[in-house]
Design a protein around this motif. Structure first.
Motif, mmCIF file in Angstrom:
data_model
loop_
_atom_site.group_PDB
_atom_site.id
_atom_site.type_symbol
_atom_site.label_atom_id
_atom_site.label_comp_id
_atom_site.label_asym_id
_atom_site.label_seq_id
_atom_site.Cartn_x
_atom_site.Cartn_y
_atom_site.Cartn_z
ATOM 1 N N GLU A 80 -5.849 -0.335 -7.736
ATOM 2 C CA GLU A 80 -6.519 0.959 -7.677
ATOM 3 C C GLU A 80 -6.771 1.516 -9.072
ATOM 4 O O GLU A 80 -7.784 2.146 -9.331
ATOM 5 C CB GLU A 80 -5.667 1.953 -6.874
ATOM 6 C CG GLU A 80 -5.509 1.583 -5.405
ATOM 7 C CD GLU A 80 -4.609 2.556 -4.669
ATOM 8 O OE1 GLU A 80 -4.153 3.519 -5.315
ATOM 9 O OE2 GLU A 80 -4.358 2.347 -3.482
ATOM 10 N N SER B 161 -1.024 0.127 -10.659
ATOM 11 C CA SER B 161 -1.029 0.641 -9.288
ATOM 12 C C SER B 161 0.307 0.488 -8.573
ATOM 13 O O SER B 161 0.725 1.363 -7.839
ATOM 14 C CB SER B 161 -2.118 -0.073 -8.470
ATOM 15 O OG SER B 161 -3.381 0.141 -9.056
ATOM 16 N N GLY C 128 -6.697 8.720 -4.196
ATOM 17 C CA GLY C 128 -7.417 7.799 -5.071
ATOM 18 C C GLY C 128 -7.993 8.480 -6.300
ATOM 19 O O GLY C 128 -8.359 7.809 -7.262
#
Length: 280
Positions: free
Chosen positions: A177, A116, A268
Motif C-alpha cells: 500500500e 505497509s 488508504g
C-alpha cells in the motif's frame, strides 16, 4: 494585430514556465565571492555540507555544495523552479546541483522499502551520474577563509539534476500500500576510488495503482507518514501520536492540501504526522 500581440504574450508565458537549462556564469574562473553572487542571482538557495572521501589522513575534509528545488519536464530536457512548501508533492520533483569539487564525481540511486506490513523488504533502483555546472578547484592563493576555491565552468550535456523519485518507474509492480523511497547520493573520489554517501530525500509513495501515484515529502518538522485505517479519525490519530485528541488540528494544518473536510478521511489515505513541537 491584437490577436498577434496576445499570441506573443501566451508564447512568452509558456517559455518562462518551461525553461531549457542555461549555462551559468562566465567562461573565466569565478572567485568564491563571485560564485556566491551567481548562486544568489540564479536562486540556488540551498546548500549541504558533504564529507569528501579521502585517504586515511585522520581528518575529514568538508565541502559545501549548492542546489535548488525544481520540477523536471516529462521529456527530461527542461525544468522550472519549484519552492517546496509543507504540502508540496510532485512525481517530477528534483534537485538541480550547481557545484562539486574538482576530482570528485556525483552519482545517485534509490532505495525503495515496503512500509505497509513491517516486513522491511528493500530494493535498489539504479540512477545516474551528473556533471554539475561548476567544479571547485583549490585557489592558487588563499587570502582569506572565504576565498579557498576558484570555480571553473563545466559544460554538462544534460541537466545536472537528481530526481527525488526514480523517473518512469513501474510503481504497479509493488503489491504494498505504501512505499518509502530514499534518494541516495554518492560522491566518488577519482583519485583513490573511495566514496561517501548520504540520504538526500525521503518520500512516501501511495495509491500505487493510479496512473500517477501520490507522494509525500517529509520535512525536518515532520514525524512520519501514516496510512489511514478503517474507523480512523483525526481525533483518534492525534490521540495515538500526541496522547490527546485535542491536537488533531496539527495534522489537519499539515495536510490541508489533501484534507478538505476534517470529518472525512478515508482508508488508504496517506497523512504526514508533524512533530508536536513544530506547532507550539
Amino acid at each position: 494585430m491584437r490577436k498577434k500581440k496576445r499570441l506573443i504574450l501566451i508564447l512568452a508565458a509558456v517559455l518562462m514556465a518551461e525553461v531549457t537549462f542555461p549555462a551559468y556564469g562566465e567562461t573565466r574562473p569565478l572567485t568564491q565571492p563571485e560564485f556566491m553572487a551567481a548562486c544568489k542571482q540564479e536562486r540556488f538557495d540551498y546548500s549541504r555540507v558533504i564529507t569528501l572521501p579521502e585517504e586515511g589522513t585522520g581528518e575529514q575534509k568538508k565541502y559545501e555544495t549548492h542546489y535548488k528545488n525544481v520540477i523536471v519536464s516529462n521529456s527530461g530536457t527542461t525544468y522550472r523552479e519549484s519552492p517546496y512548501g509543507p504540502g508540496y508533492r510532485s512525481m517530477k520533483s528534483g534537485k538541480l546541483y550547481m557545484d562539486m569539487p574538482e576530482g570528485y564525481e556525483l552519482s545517485y540511486e534509490y532505495k525503495i522499502r515496503d512500509e505497509s506490513n513491517g516486513a522491511g523488504t528493500e530494493i535498489t533502483v539504479p540512477g545516474d551520474t551528473i556533471l554539475t555546472f561548476y567544479r571547485a578547484a583549490a585557489a592558487a592563493e588563499v587570502k582569506s577563509p572565504g576565498e579557498q576555491y576558484t570555480y571553473i565552468k563545466n559544460d554538462p550535456a544534460e541537466i545536472p539534476v537528481v530526481p527525488d523519485l526514480p523517473q518512469d518507474y513501474n510503481w504497479r509492480s509493488h503489491d504494498e500500500e505504501t512505499l518509502m523511497v530514499s534518494s541516495v547520493l554518492t560522491v566518488h573520489s577519482l583519485a583513490n576510488g573511495k566514496t561517501e554517501s548520504w540520504e538526500s530525500q525521503i518520500t512516501f509513495v501511495t495509491n500505487l495503482d493510479k496512473k500517477e501515484p501520490d507522494c509525500y515529502y517529509l520535512i525536518p518538522t515532520d514525524l512520519e507518514a501514516y496510512t489511514v485505517k478503517a474507523g480512523d479519525s483525526l481525533w483518534k490519530i492525534a490521540k495515538q501520536y500526541y496522547g490527546s485528541p485535542k491536537n488533531w488540528q496539527y495534522i489537519l494544518h499539515r495536510n490541508g492540501d489533501t484534507i478538505k473536510d476534517a470529518d472525512r478521511i478515508y482508508p488508504g489515505q496517506l497523512l504526514v504526522i508533524p512533530n508536536e513541537d513544530a506547532w507550539q
